[in-house]
Design a protein around this motif. Structure first.
Motif, PDB file in Angstrom:
ATOM      1  N   UNK A   1      -4.788 106.001 -37.080  1.00  0.00           N
ATOM      2  CA  UNK A   1      -4.862 107.407 -36.681  1.00  0.00           C
ATOM      3  C   UNK A   1      -5.262 108.183 -37.931  1.00  0.00           C
ATOM      4  N   UNK A   2      -6.504 108.681 -37.943  1.00  0.00           N
ATOM      5  CA  UNK A   2      -7.059 109.344 -39.121  1.00  0.00           C
ATOM      6  C   UNK A   2      -6.849 110.856 -39.054  1.00  0.00           C
TER       7      UNK A   2
ATOM      8  N   UNK B   1      -3.120 108.726 -41.169  1.00  0.00           N
ATOM      9  CA  UNK B   1      -1.891 109.455 -40.882  1.00  0.00           C
ATOM     10  C   UNK B   1      -0.820 108.549 -40.290  1.00  0.00           C
ATOM     11  N   UNK B   2      -1.255 107.606 -39.467  1.00  0.00           N
ATOM     12  CA  UNK B   2      -0.329 106.712 -38.796  1.00  0.00           C
ATOM     13  C   UNK B   2      -1.138 105.591 -38.159  1.00  0.00           C
ATOM     14  N   UNK B   3      -0.489 104.789 -37.349  1.00  0.00           N
ATOM     15  CA  UNK B   3      -1.166 103.737 -36.599  1.00  0.00           C
ATOM     16  C   UNK B   3      -0.521 103.596 -35.224  1.00  0.00           C
ATOM     17  N   UNK B   4      -1.313 103.119 -34.275  1.00  0.00           N
ATOM     18  CA  UNK B   4      -0.811 102.663 -32.994  1.00  0.00           C
ATOM     19  C   UNK B   4      -1.210 101.207 -32.835  1.00  0.00           C
ATOM     20  N   UNK B   5      -0.466 100.472 -31.999  1.00  0.00           N
ATOM     21  CA  UNK B   5      -0.762  99.057 -31.826  1.00  0.00           C
ATOM     22  C   UNK B   5      -1.108  98.752 -30.375  1.00  0.00           C
TER      23      UNK B   5
ATOM     24  N   UNK C   1       1.119 102.684 -42.412  1.00  0.00           N
ATOM     25  CA  UNK C   1       1.235 101.510 -41.565  1.00  0.00           C
ATOM     26  C   UNK C   1       2.471 101.514 -40.679  1.00  0.00           C
ATOM     27  N   UNK C   2       2.276 101.111 -39.430  1.00  0.00           N
ATOM     28  CA  UNK C   2       3.392 101.036 -38.473  1.00  0.00           C
ATOM     29  C   UNK C   2       3.447  99.683 -37.783  1.00  0.00           C
ATOM     30  N   UNK C   3       2.740  98.690 -38.299  1.00  0.00           N
ATOM     31  CA  UNK C   3       2.655  97.410 -37.601  1.00  0.00           C
ATOM     32  C   UNK C   3       3.045  96.261 -38.510  1.00  0.00           C
ATOM     33  N   UNK C   4       3.230  95.094 -37.915  1.00  0.00           N
ATOM     34  CA  UNK C   4       3.585  93.903 -38.684  1.00  0.00           C
ATOM     35  C   UNK C   4       2.418  93.366 -39.498  1.00  0.00           C
TER      36      UNK C   4
ATOM     37  N   UNK D   1       7.241 104.079 -41.142  1.00  0.00           N
ATOM     38  CA  UNK D   1       6.601 103.323 -40.066  1.00  0.00           C
ATOM     39  C   UNK D   1       7.414 102.096 -39.696  1.00  0.00           C
ATOM     40  N   UNK D   2       8.047 101.502 -40.701  1.00  0.00           N
ATOM     41  CA  UNK D   2       8.900 100.332 -40.477  1.00  0.00           C
ATOM     42  C   UNK D   2      10.129 100.710 -39.661  1.00  0.00           C
TER      43      UNK D   2
END
Length: 232
Positions: A13-14, A24-28, A127-130, A137-138
């Motif tokens: 997410x830019x 800014x963040x991430x989605x999976x 980052x919000x993912x593995x 994010x964790x």
């Protein structure tokens, strides 16, 4: 506005509709997002936690309600599927996802126990993912797995959580807040956190007397508790 579903393993997410802008963040995979408009190769989005930004249109597909989630990070032949990806029967068939890696979306597990599965996962800003986490994010991902939605960044999480009167009263799954940082309390004065100091997810014993632990204690701001069944 309407909803779309993430169809890539992870989507940045830019802050602006261009690759060079800040993450800014991430989605999976399988997460849903509101679409607010289109800007060349990007779509304007609002995430479920309230984050606004832009995602590449090629990473978005038709909105679908997912019945399952992945209980671990999967390296499959057709796709690398992150922990907590949301999937349906078609995804299970298309990607040959093993049954022992799938749980119903309403399945709950203790965040502090799950957290230990991600030791050494790299630190990644936004980052919000593995594939890579930042500190908040964790913690957000661990609570989201339990259908508890908390805000995206550490300052918001600090304001959102209920006050705990010091580490003596902390319980596993409490959040320990520092200036610009957050970790998950796992008991015995220890936290697990995604941190730039070691470049990944690690456990830190706040009572070990090390220079790093002393530094963290010097910038500690709050112990916070997240109540079950809360939403942003």
């Amino acid at each position: 506005m309407y909803y779309a579903t993430i169809i890539s393993p992870v989507a940045d997410v830019r802050s602006e509709p261009r690759f060079e802008s800040e993450r800014e963040s991430q989605l999976i995979f399988g997460e849903s997002v509101k679409i607010t408009g289109y800007y060349n190769d990007y779509a304007g989005v609002i995430c479920n936690d309230g984050v606004h930004g832009f995602i590449k249109k090629t990473q978005l597909g038709e909105y679908k309600v997912k019945r399952y989630k992945t209980s671990r990070h999967l390296m499959l032949k057709k796709i690398k599927m992150p922990f907590s990806a949301y999937i349906d029967d078609d995804d299970i068939s298309n990607y040959n996802i093993p049954e022992d890696s799938i749980e119903p979306v309403n399945k709950k597990r203790e965040p502090f126990e799950m957290a230990m599965d991600f030791l050494t996962v790299p630190y990644l800003w936004g980052g919000t993912s593995s594939f890579g986490f930042d500190c908040s994010g964790f913690t957000q991902r661990l609570f989201r797995y339990n259908n508890i939605e908390i805000p995206r960044n550490s300052e918001q999480q600090r304001e959102f959580s209920a006050m705990v009167n010091g580490l003596d009263e902390a319980r596993p799954n409490d959040l320990v807040f520092f200036k610009g940082h957050v970790g998950l309390y796992i008991g015995d004065m220890k936290i697990v956190h995604a941190n730039g100091h070691y470049g990944g997810v690690t456990v830190t014993d706040l009572s070990d007397g090390s220079e790093y632990s002393r530094y963290l204690i010097s910038i500690m701001l709050k112990i916070g508790r997240i109540k079950a069944n809360v939403r942003v």
